[in-house]
Design a protein around this motif. Sequence first.
Motif, mmCIF file in Angstrom:
data_model
loop_
_atom_site.group_PDB
_atom_site.id
_atom_site.type_symbol
_atom_site.label_atom_id
_atom_site.label_comp_id
_atom_site.label_asym_id
_atom_site.label_seq_id
_atom_site.Cartn_x
_atom_site.Cartn_y
_atom_site.Cartn_z
ATOM 1 N N SER A 17 0.646 -1.354 -0.102
ATOM 2 C CA SER A 17 -0.002 0.017 -0.010
ATOM 3 C C SER A 17 0.901 1.297 0.060
ATOM 4 O O SER A 17 0.582 2.257 -0.771
ATOM 5 N N THR A 18 1.984 1.269 0.838
ATOM 6 C CA THR A 18 2.621 2.472 0.785
ATOM 7 C C THR A 18 3.463 2.654 -0.583
ATOM 8 O O THR A 18 3.597 3.836 -1.058
ATOM 9 N N LEU A 19 3.952 1.639 -1.313
ATOM 10 C CA LEU A 19 4.361 1.869 -2.623
ATOM 11 C C LEU A 19 3.469 2.308 -3.499
ATOM 12 O O LEU A 19 3.806 3.004 -4.528
ATOM 13 N N LEU A 20 2.233 1.741 -3.697
ATOM 14 C CA LEU A 20 0.838 2.423 -4.280
ATOM 15 C C LEU A 20 0.790 3.946 -4.058
ATOM 16 O O LEU A 20 0.628 4.494 -5.122
ATOM 17 N N ILE A 21 0.889 4.421 -3.008
ATOM 18 C CA ILE A 21 0.764 5.671 -2.360
ATOM 19 C C ILE A 21 1.905 6.612 -3.248
ATOM 20 O O ILE A 21 1.559 7.516 -3.656
ATOM 21 N N ILE A 22 2.933 6.032 -2.887
ATOM 22 C CA ILE A 22 4.177 6.682 -3.506
ATOM 23 C C ILE A 22 4.261 6.919 -4.955
ATOM 24 O O ILE A 22 4.188 7.818 -5.689
ATOM 25 N N LEU A 44 -6.821 8.266 -0.965
ATOM 26 C CA LEU A 44 -7.910 7.396 -0.729
ATOM 27 C C LEU A 44 -8.295 6.580 -1.946
ATOM 28 O O LEU A 44 -8.990 5.381 -1.993
ATOM 29 N N ALA A 45 -8.223 7.278 -3.269
ATOM 30 C CA ALA A 45 -8.668 6.728 -4.302
ATOM 31 C C ALA A 45 -7.750 5.561 -4.609
ATOM 32 O O ALA A 45 -8.658 4.337 -5.280
ATOM 33 N N VAL A 46 -6.525 5.715 -4.437
ATOM 34 C CA VAL A 46 -5.598 4.519 -4.598
ATOM 35 C C VAL A 46 -5.680 3.298 -3.447
ATOM 36 O O VAL A 46 -5.723 1.942 -3.659
ATOM 37 N N VAL A 47 -5.782 4.000 -2.363
ATOM 38 C CA VAL A 47 -5.395 3.020 -1.101
ATOM 39 C C VAL A 47 -6.812 3.469 -0.219
ATOM 40 O O VAL A 47 -6.491 4.402 0.672
ATOM 41 N N ALA A 48 -7.840 2.740 -0.039
ATOM 42 C CA ALA A 48 -9.053 3.181 0.656
ATOM 43 C C ALA A 48 -8.684 3.459 2.321
ATOM 44 O O ALA A 48 -9.355 4.101 2.782
ATOM 45 N N ASN A 49 -7.813 2.540 2.528
ATOM 46 C CA ASN A 49 -7.598 2.495 4.149
ATOM 47 C C ASN A 49 -6.089 3.081 4.362
ATOM 48 O O ASN A 49 -5.546 2.674 5.252
ATOM 49 N N ALA A 50 -5.491 3.932 3.697
ATOM 50 C CA ALA A 50 -4.546 4.736 3.812
ATOM 51 C C ALA A 50 -4.166 5.214 4.763
ATOM 52 O O ALA A 50 -4.880 5.836 5.689
ATOM 53 N N ASN A 51 -2.930 4.964 5.575
ATOM 54 C CA ASN A 51 -2.538 5.531 6.850
ATOM 55 C C ASN A 51 -1.756 6.803 6.771
ATOM 56 O O ASN A 51 -0.420 6.652 7.182
ATOM 57 N N THR A 52 -2.034 7.784 6.025
ATOM 58 C CA THR A 52 -1.341 8.995 6.002
ATOM 59 C C THR A 52 -1.982 10.185 6.886
ATOM 60 O O THR A 52 -3.026 9.992 7.291
ATOM 61 N N ALA A 53 -1.262 11.110 7.303
ATOM 62 C CA ALA A 53 -1.927 12.045 8.269
ATOM 63 C C ALA A 53 -3.055 12.832 7.560
ATOM 64 O O ALA A 53 -4.032 13.043 8.516
ATOM 65 N N PRO A 54 -3.107 13.269 6.515
ATOM 66 C CA PRO A 54 -4.382 13.973 5.863
ATOM 67 C C PRO A 54 -5.578 13.000 5.891
ATOM 68 O O PRO A 54 -6.711 13.502 6.166
ATOM 69 N N VAL A 55 -5.340 12.000 5.683
ATOM 70 C CA VAL A 55 -6.479 10.703 5.766
ATOM 71 C C VAL A 55 -6.812 10.818 7.020
ATOM 72 O O VAL A 55 -8.140 10.509 7.411
ATOM 73 N N TYR A 56 -5.940 10.643 7.936
ATOM 74 C CA TYR A 56 -6.414 10.502 9.481
ATOM 75 C C TYR A 56 -7.264 11.762 9.894
ATOM 76 O O TYR A 56 -8.215 11.548 10.651
ATOM 77 N N ILE A 57 -6.716 12.998 9.322
ATOM 78 C CA ILE A 57 -7.597 14.192 9.748
ATOM 79 C C ILE A 57 -8.936 14.097 9.272
ATOM 80 O O ILE A 57 -9.898 14.424 9.922
#
Length: 549
Positions: A420-425, A497-510
């Motif tokens: 998932s982290t690679l996908l986000i990158i 979010l469109a790439v990884v629905a449960n992404a664990n980044t700070a903006p998604v957390y906010i």
Amino acid sequence: MGWGSRLLEFISRRGFRKAWNSFIIAFFIFFVILPTVYILSYAVTDWSEIQSSVLNDPATMDLIVSSIIVSFEIAAIVTVIDFIVGLPVAWMLARKTFRGKRFLDTLIDMPLVVPTAALGFSAAIFWAATPNPPPFSLAVVSTPMLLIILLHVVFSYPYMVRSLTAILGEIDETYETAGRTLGASKLTAARTITLPLFRAGLVTGAILCFARSLSETGGTIIALATLYGRSMVEGDFHTGPTLIGMWKGASATDPTLLPSLAFVSILLILLALFLLIILKIVITKVRLPLSKVWPNTEKLLSQPPFPRIKDTSAILFLVFIVLIPSFFIFTYVLTGTPVEGDWGPFIDSLITSFIVAITVTVIDLGLGIPLALYIAKNRSGKLAQILDVLVNVPLIVPTAALGFSLGLFWSIFDLGASMSTLLIILAHVAFTYPLVVRNVVGAAEGVDPALEETARTLGAKPIQSFRRVLFPVIKSSILAGAIMAFTRSLGETGATLAVVANANTAPVYIVNLVNSQSYYLAALACIILILISYVSMLLMRHFAREEAI
């Protein structure tokens, strides 16, 4: 001959340089362009659905056309405003020395690191005339289009200032000084000598601002929803991106909206590309500024108090129109009731965000600078001209459509949850890579090729001439591109979010905190993210200056 000399000799060979350029172009096409425009394949595979559901439905077509027209009107207005009020600030940063300059230089970039959802919400509660406005808000704007223009100025203003500052810093002041010794006033010398020399910076700033306004989705939707006090419906004021965002959310339960979603995305991409090409031609071909001189008037305007009025007005605009709306969310912390929460998950998401942003920025610099130099040095070639146009594509694709397209493309490879982290990158590289390329192209085009050619005739290898001749001239634009890429990656929400629905980044957390109505914790998390980002940018500038010494 040592290994360093042998390596230098190897990478200087014509065969290696051709292979390297081919690799850079292939990376750009496969990892940036194809994921971005993958949604266009829908027009090929499902054109019959578009024709029956969209083209044959007058109501849908009217909604799409009116929304796209509004998008271009807003983008054009915002770009003009950014140039008028951004040029004086860029001039101060590039040409003047004053106390607090470094603080102001970093402060300008801060709206870039605020998550788009938080920035849209913050600006909306400051400007929008709502039934229960928060304390200290102005609450004077009730017109949707005016609210969006004010919001988009906040989003795009740093791009214009940063682009103009980088180019102005590279222009030799000797020409302007010579003009003044011949009797020209400060205003006349600047208007007739300096301004024509930074057309490349103006092109870069105009394209970035126009594209940023045209593509903004999340913040615009939240701002309009805040003004209306409810979720948006089809009868509300819409831009092209908000229409995409609304249909994208509804398509999960109503798949019949997919043809409309794809068509408006495709239409917006094609029209934006066409108008951006026209914009670039107009700026580069039309003589700027007018050659006519008004000695008495310009001499008067060059004398006190007019320069101080100009600079003061520009700073006031920056403070009250850009910065205060950007950080008005702080009022939730200052006036709200403190709430306790578990900060462990936020710290984890913050670490992930910085790992992603740093990795993305390194990739953008390592592979974006070579492409930018190839475009700048082969301007007359058809391939370079095509690449120059393609670089703008990820910038003008709406965030919602971009995330949708990126998700479709990378789902083909089924990388799995563990990646998932690679996908986000990979997703973030697609929309940050052009920020570095666009800034470096603008700077490199303004450098006289004779400088490097002279170094080559004295025996310097291509990499040596770049490091010793070209790099010192364009390093400020490289830093500007790096900051834009870093902050854009750090603050991105929708595409992640469109790439990884449960992404664990700070903006998604906010965003998750906002969705759960934990507004106080969300505002506090935004403040932490903003402060850490501010310190990070100060460190980036510090190390860049240390490297230059």
